[in-house]
Design a protein around this motif. Structure first.
Motif, PDB file in Angstrom:
ATOM      1  N   CYS A 102      27.918 -19.457 -48.109  1.00  0.00           N
ATOM      2  CA  CYS A 102      26.458 -19.571 -48.003  1.00  0.00           C
ATOM      3  C   CYS A 102      26.029 -20.788 -48.814  1.00  0.00           C
ATOM      4  N   LYS A 131      19.250 -24.722 -51.721  1.00  0.00           N
ATOM      5  CA  LYS A 131      19.123 -23.350 -51.251  1.00  0.00           C
ATOM      6  C   LYS A 131      17.698 -22.824 -51.348  1.00  0.00           C
ATOM      7  N   HIS A 272      23.417 -13.663 -41.756  1.00  0.00           N
ATOM      8  CA  HIS A 272      22.045 -13.499 -42.242  1.00  0.00           C
ATOM      9  C   HIS A 272      21.297 -12.422 -41.462  1.00  0.00           C
ATOM     10  N   ASP A 298      29.047 -16.767 -42.678  1.00  0.00           N
ATOM     11  CA  ASP A 298      29.350 -16.918 -44.103  1.00  0.00           C
ATOM     12  C   ASP A 298      30.763 -16.406 -44.379  1.00  0.00           C
ATOM     13  N   CYS A 308      25.584 -16.598 -54.138  1.00  0.00           N
ATOM     14  CA  CYS A 308      24.564 -16.407 -53.099  1.00  0.00           C
ATOM     15  C   CYS A 308      25.175 -15.620 -51.939  1.00  0.00           C
ATOM     16  N   ASP A 309      24.567 -14.502 -51.589  1.00  0.00           N
ATOM     17  CA  ASP A 309      24.908 -13.779 -50.356  1.00  0.00           C
ATOM     18  C   ASP A 309      26.360 -13.328 -50.216  1.00  0.00           C
ATOM     19  N   GLN A 312      27.338 -10.443 -47.705  1.00  0.00           N
ATOM     20  CA  GLN A 312      27.417 -10.602 -46.247  1.00  0.00           C
ATOM     21  C   GLN A 312      28.540 -11.556 -45.841  1.00  0.00           C
TER      22      GLN A 312
END
Ligand code: PEP
Ligand code: MN
Length: 344
Positions: A102, A131, A272, A298, A308-309, A312
């Protein structure tokens, strides 16, 4: 309005039509077709000009476009558009796989993940250097340093990369390094930014806004196109609904709907949309089954450490699994993963 030129229209007839269009204060966009030239006219209001243009030598027909978006409309360009990013083609009938973290967090992290996705068959690398974060206290990205890291990753793997442009101030620096510029979901209706990105001379991946209709999405693509960018790829990444079992609701219904009215390629971001690593593959397959031209996913090799993230991100081996099962869906649809060799 579309000015369709005769098969045998001469250079000077074409020039004359262009001059007349500009003389009316409108813009002329050349749309070369398989065998004849079409000139898209934007900014037009009256019908007299239409009749006038129709009477010029070399003009076969002038057609009014019924949709509010013009250059993005299939009325303007009947065949699917193919968007070229380095050696990768979106919309050629095959499927493009974009993968990566990400966010670009460090040189080591990005090079590791870039190697992992390249060796597993990704054709492009993703990674955010700037970001957009909901919280001002969250990691905001490495900025230009992140772009340098992505450039290094491209050198090592040969994968072109896509990365987000968040504001007009950083367009030139991002365009200097990146192969494709990403417009984030939050910026899909930042019209000032769209106008400037349209002029940046790079292909664009434009994400659909979280509550944008298909028409609003295509109007935003139109902002990019009328400002000079023909190479636009749309990305469906989930919209906000009452459902809270996933980060967003992946709207695969937009894929055939978009293809009906527009010639632009569309890809799916199952990361996302789902927000949960276990839902990424099902979302991805649903998107491909709906006819998407690619995926942007991702991937992180240490998701628990991700800035970040991470929740997922697929692990590299899960990405391999995604590649395998995607091949099955693609085969069922008469597609393959990768660029069609014969189309340029
Ligand atoms: C991203 O792709 O990193 C991103 C921020 O996506 P979106 O704009 O769709 O939320
Ligand atoms: Mn993210």
């Amino acid at each position: 309005m579309l000015v369709i030129m005769d098969l045998n229209a001469t250079e000077s007839e074409i020039k004359k039509v262009e001059e007349r269009i500009k003389g009316f204060g409108y813009q002329a966009h050349f749309i070369p077709g398989r065998d004849r030239l079409t000139i898209g006219v934007t900014g037009n209001r009256g019908v007299e000009e239409r009749l006038y243009l129709e009477s010029l030598p070399g003009v076969l027909q002038v057609i009014q476009i019924t949709k509010p978006y013009k250059l993005a409309s299939r009325e303007t360009h009947q065949e699917n558009s193919v968007v070229q990013v380095d050696n990768v083609q979106f919309g050629d009938g095959n499927v493009v796989m974009i993968a990566g973290p990400c966010a670009v967090e460090s040189m080591e992290q990005t090079l590791r993940i870039a190697d992992a996705v390249a060796s597993r068959g990704a054709q492009m690398l993703r990674g955010g250097a700037y970001k957009p974060r909901t919280s001002p206290y969250s990691f905001q990205g490495l900025g230009e340093k992140g772009l340098e890291i992505l450039t290094k990753a491209r050198e090592k793997t040969g994968l072109p990369f896509v990365t987000e442009v968040q504001d007009t101030e950083t367009i030139s620096v991002v365009a200097h390094y990146a192969d494709m510029l990403q417009v984030g979901m939050r910026n899909m209706q930042n019209f000032t930014l769209l106008k400037a990105i349209g002029k940046a001379g790079k292909p664009v991946l434009m994400k659909r806004g979280m509550s944008a209709t298909l028409e609003e999405t295509l109007m935003s693509a139109e902002y990019l196109m009328v400002n000079g960018c023909r190479d636009v790829v749309i990305c469906e990444r989930g919209v906000r609904t009452f459902g809270n079992h996933a980060r967003n609701t992946l709207d695969i219904s937009v894929v055939p709907a978009l293809k009906q009215v527009s010639h632009l390629p569309i890809i799916i971001d199952p990361s996302h949309s789902s927000g949960k690593h276990y839902s990424v593959i099902p979302h991805a397959l649903a998107g491909l089954g709906a006819g998407a031209d690619g995926l942007i996913v991702d991937v992180h090799d240490r998701p628990e450490e991700a800035l970040c993230d991470g929740h997922q991100a697929l692990l590299p081996d899960e990405f391999s699994q995604l590649m395998d099962v995607s091949k099955g869906v693609c085969a069922a649809m008469g597609k393959e993963i990768g660029t069609k060799k014969k189309n340029k």
